[in-house]
Design an enzyme around this catalytic site. Structure first.
Site, PDB file in Angstrom:
ATOM      1  N   SER A 112       1.224  -1.325   0.171  1.00 44.78           N
ATOM      2  CA  SER A 112       0.017  -0.132  -0.087  1.00 44.78           C
ATOM      3  C   SER A 112       1.276   1.225  -0.387  1.00 44.78           C
ATOM      4  CB  SER A 112      -1.125   0.025   1.259  1.00 44.78           C
ATOM      5  OG  SER A 112      -1.833   0.982   1.141  1.00 44.78           O
ATOM      6  N   ASP A 164      -1.537   1.108  -3.746  1.00 45.60           N
ATOM      7  CA  ASP A 164      -2.164   0.997  -4.269  1.00 45.60           C
ATOM      8  C   ASP A 164      -3.367   1.188  -4.603  1.00 45.60           C
ATOM      9  OD1 ASP A 164      -3.044   1.004  -2.235  1.00 45.60           O
ATOM     10  OD2 ASP A 164      -3.257  -1.289  -1.725  1.00 45.60           O
ATOM     11  N   ALA A 168      -9.824   9.222   7.833  1.00 45.86           N
ATOM     12  CA  ALA A 168      -9.239  10.576   7.604  1.00 45.86           C
ATOM     13  C   ALA A 168      -7.991  10.409   6.524  1.00 45.86           C
ATOM     14  CB  ALA A 168      -8.743  11.687   8.661  1.00 45.86           C
ATOM     15  N   ASN A 169      -7.160   9.445   6.649  1.00 42.01           N
ATOM     16  CA  ASN A 169      -6.590   9.257   5.795  1.00 42.01           C
ATOM     17  C   ASN A 169      -7.084   8.598   4.096  1.00 42.01           C
ATOM     18  OD1 ASN A 169      -7.466   6.421   5.678  1.00 42.01           O
ATOM     19  ND2 ASN A 169      -6.009   5.385   7.017  1.00 42.01           N
ATOM     20  N   ARG A 208      -5.145   5.215  22.722  1.00 38.54           N
ATOM     21  CA  ARG A 208      -4.989   3.531  22.169  1.00 38.54           C
ATOM     22  C   ARG A 208      -4.564   3.047  22.239  1.00 38.54           C
ATOM     23  NH1 ARG A 208      -4.983   2.743  16.750  1.00 38.54           N
ATOM     24  NH2 ARG A 208      -6.125   1.353  17.209  1.00 38.54           N
ATOM     25  N   GLY A 234      -1.707  -1.165  17.535  1.00 32.42           N
ATOM     26  CA  GLY A 234      -1.749  -2.347  17.277  1.00 32.42           C
ATOM     27  C   GLY A 234      -0.357  -2.724  16.667  1.00 32.42           C
ATOM     28  N   THR A 235       0.429  -2.185  16.653  1.00 32.00           N
ATOM     29  CA  THR A 235       1.670  -3.133  16.032  1.00 32.00           C
ATOM     30  C   THR A 235       2.700  -3.303  16.488  1.00 32.00           C
ATOM     31  OG1 THR A 235       2.017  -0.798  14.623  1.00 32.00           O
ATOM     32  CG2 THR A 235       1.154  -2.722  13.813  1.00 32.00           C
ATOM     33  N   ARG A 277      -0.898   5.340  21.487  1.00 30.48           N
ATOM     34  CA  ARG A 277      -0.654   6.744  21.323  1.00 30.48           C
ATOM     35  C   ARG A 277      -1.890   7.873  21.748  1.00 30.48           C
ATOM     36  NH1 ARG A 277       0.877   5.470  16.275  1.00 30.48           N
ATOM     37  NH2 ARG A 277       1.113   2.554  15.380  1.00 30.48           N
TER      38      ARG A 277
END
EC number: 5.4.2.3
Length: 561
Positions: free
Chosen positions: A73, A292, A395-396, A525, A528-529, A534
């Site tokens: 991506s 992508d 938003a992205n 939050r 995830g990685t 954050r």
């Protein structure tokens, strides 16, 4: 005996595939919204095993087509990744993610074999060629794509009876569209995709009221293709797209490096002009894809001597689509005829906590149902499916509009009814616009190309300039920070990640900080990685948003650091 022979052949095929792509020492893969993703040269084992997962998924679904796309991506060109597309054209069922993780991290061929056999037993998947399976494969333009395509094919072919079909170099949304179309019994080639998208865009332009529509200069659109596959595909399509003067920068033809200082992710985060643009592009409407082509943002260069831009992100794209769709529903139903609607519609807007508060307020002021999900397209998409018309955008710039089959069926009947009564009436035209919109926007996943064309059709319909669009509302200033912690799992959230329930007392501290600022909003939050928490903050000024984010980050650091 034949069944035993088939079982033996199946075991041998699985062991051979695992042996061909052994897991490197220390490698650890995790399947998330982005699928598996890492440095491209290390991805062979994960991609091979993803091919295996995709083939088993197809067997489980009775031979329905499943997709597999090789892409990273918006990541740098050195990276690569793999995503599995479920039979409905959406993302792979979340129920299968733990299996994908376990398989990708199986330390040796024997372990992989045991994981597959146990999972097949649990899921009642008959192996050994008892059922056919088909997996459609595609890749983007990364140099590691060809090598990884071969790895994926090895994985698919390790399931006896599975067929791997190489669909070529495609945008991620094209493959999603093809899988969905194939399983619906519809035309599903790339040319069919082009034809549907271009034809429905043309139909929407033909339905623009004669007193509206853009002038010649507003028909000019400059597109940043991120030096990826989306730019190449748009170059192929643009000569057949009437009513729009498209100029592609960073087209993927060798003028720059994929996603390097260009593309939707760069433009949205940095808020500066991407490479490949020239001073003469200032003041024109510009759009930007990611590598992508599943993300889309718009922008305008402030001046020929300034690198700053006016950004229109996914929140404002969503708002534009909402206005257009709502207007068509009002025309069909009659604005004041709420009690006896011609086309009753449950219309929902789905956002995450990262949506700018000004956009949420704007949508709620329109009287729309706005609901929140945890961060991640897979959650947004699933929620959107609950509505007659469900729309989501991050938003992205990743998002789409989903029309339920039942709603489209009703709309088709209504269009025929209007046509037989008063063809060309305002109700008939509004129904035709909604039908064309359902054909143009990608029903499977966010699609920069189809989303861009819908934006252009709506702007022409409304007779709006870029400035009109910008003026819908003013974003609240926001700030994002990352706090390194020892255990990110110590943060447990609720209310679609907007509030903290663990550790005890942290939410009260956040609420206390928020209360100090006008239009204050803040949430935290776990990543995830990464081993970070954050922090997102909004307030009425940049200084206030910065201060709120820093104060909350200090609380997180003190409690969890």
């Amino acid at each position: 005996m034949a069944e035993l022979a088939g079982a033996g052949e199946q075991r041998a095929a699985l062991l051979a595939a695992a042996s061909r792509f052994p897991l490197p020492d220390g490698a650890r893969f995790s399947y998330g919204t982005a699928g598996f993703r890492a440095e491209g040269g290390t991805m062979g084992p994960a991609v091979c095993r993803a091919g295996l997962v995709a083939a088993l998924r197809s067997v489980k679904l009775g031979g329905a087509a499943v997709g597999l796309v090789i892409t990273a991506s918006h990541n740098p060109v050195r990276d690569n990744g793999v995503k599995i597309v479920d039979a409905d054209g959406g993302m792979m069922s979340q129920d299968w993610e733990p299996f994908a993780d376990a398989l990708a991290n199986a330390p040796n061929p024997d372990a992989l074999l045991q994981i597959v056999l146990q999972f097949a037993k649990d899921e009642e998947i008959k192996l050994g060629g008892c059922h056919s399976a088909q997996v459609l494969l595609a890749r983007d333009t990364r140099p590691t794509g060809e090598y990884l395509l071969a790895a994926a094919m090895k994985g698919v072919n390790a399931v006896i009876g599975a067929v791997a079909v190489d669909m070529g170099i495609l945008t991620t949304p094209q493959l999603h569209w093809m899988v969905r179309s194939k399983n619906k019994g519809l035309r599903d080639s790339e040319m069919d995709y082009f034809s549907q998208v271009i034809g429905s865009f043309r139909c929407l332009l033909e339905l623009v009221p004669k007193d509206k529509g853009a002038d010649v200069i507003n028909n000019r659109l400059i597109v940043d293709g991120a030096n990826g596959i989306g730019g190449l595909k748009l170059e192929e399509m643009k000569e057949n797209i009437s009513g729009l003067d498209i100029h592609v920068r960073n087209s993927g033809r060798g003028e720059g490096i994929l996603n390097e200082r260009c593309g939707a992710d760069f433009v949205q985060k940095e808020k500066v002009v991407p490479l490949g643009f020239v001073p003469e592009d200032a003041t024109f409407r510009c759009a930007s894809f990611d590598g992508d082509a599943d993300r889309l943002v718009y922008f305008r260069i402030v001046s020929s001597s300034d690198s700053r831009i006016d950004l229109v992100d996914g929140d404002k794209i969503l708002s534009l689509f909402v206005l257009f769709i709502r207007e068509q529903l009002d025309i069909i139903n009659g604005k004041d005829n709420q009690g006896n609607e011609v086309l009753p519609t449950r219309f929902g807007v789905i956002q995450t906590a990262y949506a700018n508060g000004a956009s949420t307020d704007y949508l709620k002021d329109l009287g729309l149902e706005v609901v929140f999900t945890p961060t991640g397209v897979k959650y947004l998409h699933k929620k959107a499916l609950e509505y007659d018309i469900g729309i989501y955008f991050e938003a992205n710039g990743h998002g789409t509009v989903l029309f339920s089959d039942h709603f489209v069926s009703q709309l088709e009947s209504l269009t025929s009814e209007f046509s037989s009564k008063v063809a060309g009436s305002s109700q008939h035209q509004a129904a035709m616009r909604l039908l064309a919109t359902s054909q143009l926007i990608n029903q499977a996943v966010g699609d920069a190309i189809s989303g861009m064309l819908l934006v252009e059709a709506v702007l022409q319909y409304k007779g709006w300039s870029f400035q009109n669009w910008c003026d819908l509302y003013t974003d609240l200033p926001s700030r994002q920070l990352k706090v390194k912690v020892q255990d990110r799992a110590a943060i447990v959230t609720t209310d679609a990640e907007r509030r903290v329930c663990q550790p005890s007392g942290l939410q009260e501290l956040i609420d206390g900080e928020i209360a100090k600022y006008s239009h204050g909003r803040c949430f935290v939050r776990p990543s995830g990685t990464e081993d970070v928490v954050r922090v997102y903050a909004e307030a009425s000024t940049e200084e206030a948003a910065d201060s709120l984010a820093k104060q909350v980050a200090q609380h997180v650091e003190r409690i969890l650091g």
